[in-house]
Design an enzyme around this catalytic site. Structure first.
Site, PDB file in Angstrom:
ATOM      1  N   ILE A  75      32.030   8.478  48.744  1.00  0.00           N
ATOM      2  CA  ILE A  75      31.534   9.021  50.018  1.00  0.00           C
ATOM      3  C   ILE A  75      32.342   8.426  51.180  1.00  0.00           C
ATOM      4  O   ILE A  75      32.662   9.116  52.146  1.00  0.00           O
ATOM      5  CB  ILE A  75      30.021   8.744  50.191  1.00  0.00           C
ATOM      6  CG1 ILE A  75      29.259   9.287  48.972  1.00  0.00           C
ATOM      7  CG2 ILE A  75      29.495   9.376  51.468  1.00  0.00           C
ATOM      8  CD1 ILE A  75      27.809   8.871  48.898  1.00  0.00           C
ATOM      9  N   ASP A  77      37.760  -2.543  51.785  1.00  0.00           N
ATOM     10  CA  ASP A  77      37.336  -2.257  50.404  1.00  0.00           C
ATOM     11  C   ASP A  77      37.938  -3.314  49.479  1.00  0.00           C
ATOM     12  O   ASP A  77      39.101  -3.688  49.649  1.00  0.00           O
ATOM     13  CB  ASP A  77      37.826  -0.857  49.992  1.00  0.00           C
ATOM     14  CG  ASP A  77      36.962  -0.246  48.902  1.00  0.00           C
ATOM     15  OD1 ASP A  77      36.345   0.798  49.155  1.00  0.00           O
ATOM     16  OD2 ASP A  77      36.911  -0.814  47.789  1.00  0.00           O
ATOM     17  N   LYS A 132      26.411   0.764  42.726  1.00  0.00           N
ATOM     18  CA  LYS A 132      25.538   1.940  42.816  1.00  0.00           C
ATOM     19  C   LYS A 132      25.059   2.518  41.486  1.00  0.00           C
ATOM     20  O   LYS A 132      24.431   3.580  41.479  1.00  0.00           O
ATOM     21  CB  LYS A 132      26.266   3.031  43.602  1.00  0.00           C
ATOM     22  CG  LYS A 132      27.553   3.490  42.925  1.00  0.00           C
ATOM     23  CD  LYS A 132      28.171   4.683  43.616  1.00  0.00           C
ATOM     24  CE  LYS A 132      29.363   5.192  42.838  1.00  0.00           C
ATOM     25  NZ  LYS A 132      30.034   6.319  43.450  1.00  0.00           N
ATOM     26  N   SER A 177      19.574   5.739  50.271  1.00  0.00           N
ATOM     27  CA  SER A 177      19.428   6.691  49.169  1.00  0.00           C
ATOM     28  C   SER A 177      17.994   7.181  49.083  1.00  0.00           C
ATOM     29  O   SER A 177      17.049   6.457  49.450  1.00  0.00           O
ATOM     30  CB  SER A 177      19.812   5.969  47.878  1.00  0.00           C
ATOM     31  OG  SER A 177      19.346   6.687  46.763  1.00  0.00           O
ATOM     32  N   TYR A 224      18.844  -1.507  41.655  1.00  0.00           N
ATOM     33  CA  TYR A 224      19.682  -0.792  42.626  1.00  0.00           C
ATOM     34  C   TYR A 224      18.804  -0.207  43.741  1.00  0.00           C
ATOM     35  O   TYR A 224      19.057  -0.394  44.929  1.00  0.00           O
ATOM     36  CB  TYR A 224      20.480   0.321  41.940  1.00  0.00           C
ATOM     37  CG  TYR A 224      20.981   1.357  42.909  1.00  0.00           C
ATOM     38  CD1 TYR A 224      22.064   1.087  43.735  1.00  0.00           C
ATOM     39  CD2 TYR A 224      20.334   2.600  43.047  1.00  0.00           C
ATOM     40  CE1 TYR A 224      22.500   2.025  44.666  1.00  0.00           C
ATOM     41  CE2 TYR A 224      20.755   3.525  43.966  1.00  0.00           C
ATOM     42  CZ  TYR A 224      21.841   3.245  44.772  1.00  0.00           C
ATOM     43  OH  TYR A 224      22.246   4.164  45.688  1.00  0.00           O
ATOM     44  N   LYS A 251      18.331  -1.060  48.020  1.00  0.00           N
ATOM     45  CA  LYS A 251      18.350  -0.134  49.164  1.00  0.00           C
ATOM     46  C   LYS A 251      17.098  -0.322  50.025  1.00  0.00           C
ATOM     47  O   LYS A 251      17.169  -0.319  51.251  1.00  0.00           O
ATOM     48  CB  LYS A 251      18.462   1.320  48.688  1.00  0.00           C
ATOM     49  CG  LYS A 251      19.808   1.661  48.049  1.00  0.00           C
ATOM     50  CD  LYS A 251      20.964   1.560  49.044  1.00  0.00           C
ATOM     51  CE  LYS A 251      22.312   1.786  48.410  1.00  0.00           C
ATOM     52  NZ  LYS A 251      23.449   1.414  49.257  1.00  0.00           N
ATOM     53  N   ASN A 258      21.582  13.976  46.237  1.00  0.00           N
ATOM     54  CA  ASN A 258      22.607  13.845  45.182  1.00  0.00           C
ATOM     55  C   ASN A 258      23.974  14.353  45.643  1.00  0.00           C
ATOM     56  O   ASN A 258      24.214  15.566  45.611  1.00  0.00           O
ATOM     57  CB  ASN A 258      22.161  14.608  43.932  1.00  0.00           C
ATOM     58  CG  ASN A 258      21.042  13.889  43.203  1.00  0.00           C
ATOM     59  OD1 ASN A 258      19.987  13.632  43.773  1.00  0.00           O
ATOM     60  ND2 ASN A 258      21.262  13.553  41.949  1.00  0.00           N
ATOM     61  N   ARG A 307      17.074  18.414  41.224  1.00  0.00           N
ATOM     62  CA  ARG A 307      17.593  17.494  42.243  1.00  0.00           C
ATOM     63  C   ARG A 307      18.120  18.307  43.417  1.00  0.00           C
ATOM     64  O   ARG A 307      18.447  19.483  43.276  1.00  0.00           O
ATOM     65  CB  ARG A 307      18.774  16.667  41.691  1.00  0.00           C
ATOM     66  CG  ARG A 307      18.445  15.739  40.547  1.00  0.00           C
ATOM     67  CD  ARG A 307      17.669  14.526  41.028  1.00  0.00           C
ATOM     68  NE  ARG A 307      17.403  13.609  39.927  1.00  0.00           N
ATOM     69  CZ  ARG A 307      16.372  13.723  39.088  1.00  0.00           C
ATOM     70  NH1 ARG A 307      15.514  14.719  39.213  1.00  0.00           N
ATOM     71  NH2 ARG A 307      16.196  12.841  38.120  1.00  0.00           N
ATOM     72  N   GLY A 344      13.391   6.643  33.073  1.00  0.00           N
ATOM     73  CA  GLY A 344      13.424   6.417  34.518  1.00  0.00           C
ATOM     74  C   GLY A 344      13.700   7.657  35.344  1.00  0.00           C
ATOM     75  O   GLY A 344      13.651   7.598  36.573  1.00  0.00           O
TER      76      GLY A 344
END
Ligand code: UDP
Length: 336
Positions: A13, A32, A85, A125, A150, A154, A180, A232, A296
């Site tokens: 992203i 990065d 992530k 997220s 994870y 967030k 997504n 999703r 999950g």
């Protein structure tokens, strides 16, 4: 021109956001550490932009090396993408996830205070909602316990930012809750570069179509949905990137802010619909079979994204079909 530090700017992203920032008059500065990004994105960015973007190979959880970047660049704002992530991996390596995702945000915030930087856009997220009780999910929907370390990072990072905004009222913060993200830049020059076997649906479909994976396994077709597969809210990564530009433009008009926005299409698609659309728009076969449910997985989730439209003047422009065509163009570019 405003200079924007983009942590994780070589990631999926992040790299698309770097392009949109430049297209809308900002100067992006990438930070990065390439722990989960690929050098190949740099060539793609250079080909799209026509120049090499400013880049620091630094770990933004490392105070001194990030301080050097703040000192050299004196940014006006930060977009903080840098984080681990992978949901499944986070359950295997929780301490590593907590350490990295929380430390990097804390370091960014400390340096923002030291260098009097007011503006931050945080990469959050829809996982902060956990298993939702109501659909679509709006920003005021109840946040359940996160279903993975994870997801919990967030939630914690959002809380840290909210607390920081209370303590420092001059801070201006936007929390962007992605649904997504899929697709790639329409040029086919940048896109997602998953390390190893992809966890996510769309990269897995693309690799199966390209012959890298033998077949795709649909994780369950006995859910309470029309075709039995999970639903999703898939959003084109370029639409998502634009939301970061709108967030920076909006934040600049506020005296103080700490606001969360859902970023999605506002509608859901099933796993089966995504596969069928990929096959039909790209005219390629994708082998698949039905497997058991994945632990999950939430049955269905999609966004109420009207707040982003109303406040940020942002909405998605690109369709699922366009995203899947762009994914395939990118996959073919990678196979060259
Ligand atoms: N999925 C699947 N096969 C795969 C990968 C994903 O059936 O190889 C399904 C998964 O069970 C979920 C949907 O595709 O219902 C989206 O999964 P993804 O991991 O891309 O996103 P998330 O679960 O984080 O929403």
């Amino acid at each position: 021109m405003k200079k924007v530090l983009v942590t994780g700017g070589a990631g999926y992203i992040g790299s698309h956001t770097v392009v949109e920032l430049f297209n809308h008059g900002f100067i992006p500065v990438i930070v990065d550490n390439f722990s989960n990004s690929d050098e190949r994105v740099l060539q793609g960015l250079e080909d799209i932009l026509g120049f090499k973007p400013i880049l620091y190979r630094s770990d933004c959880a490392d105070y001194q090396s990030l301080k050097d970047v703040f000192q050299a660049e004196t940014p006006d704002a930060v977009i903080h993408f840098a984080a681990f992530k992978a949901v499944g991996e986070s359950t295997q390596q929780p301490t590593r996830y907590y350490r990295n995702n929380i430390d990097s945000l804390l370091t960014v915030l400390e340096l923002m205070e030291e260098f009097q930087v007011r503006d931050i856009v945080f990469s959050s997220s829809c996982t902060v909602y956990g298993q939702p009780d109501e659909l679509p999910v709006s920003e005021t929907s109840k946040q359940k316990d996160a279903t993975s370390p994870y997801g919990y990072t967030k939630q914690v990072c959002e809380r840290i930012l909210m607390d920081a905004c209370v303590a420092r009222p001059e801070l201006r913060c936007v929390l962007l809750r992605y649904f997504n993200p899929i697709g790639a830049h329409p040029s086919g020059l940048i896109g997602e570069l998953p390390f190893g076997i992809p966890n996510n649906l769309v990269p897995y479909i693309a690799q199966t179509a390209a012959g890298i994976r033998e077949k795709l396994v649909i994780h369950g077709n006995d859910y309470q949905t029309a075709d039995g597969t999970c639903i999703r809210d898939y959003i084109h990564v370029c639409d998502l990137a634009m939301a970061h530009v709108r967030a920076l433009e909006w934040i600049d008009l506020q005296t103080c802010a700490c606001e969360a926005f859902n970023l999605g299409q506002g509608q859901g698609n099933s796993v089966k619909e995504v596969i069928d659309t990929f096959i039909s728009v790209n005219n390629v076969p994708v082998r698949f079979e039905i497997g058991p449910r994945r632990t999950g997985d939430v049955e269905q989730v999609w966004a109420d994204a009207t707040k982003a439209q109303r406040v940020l003047n942002w909405k998605t422009e690109k369709s699922l079909a366009a995203a899947l065509q762009d994914t395939w163009r990118w996959q073919q570019h990678l196979s060259k």
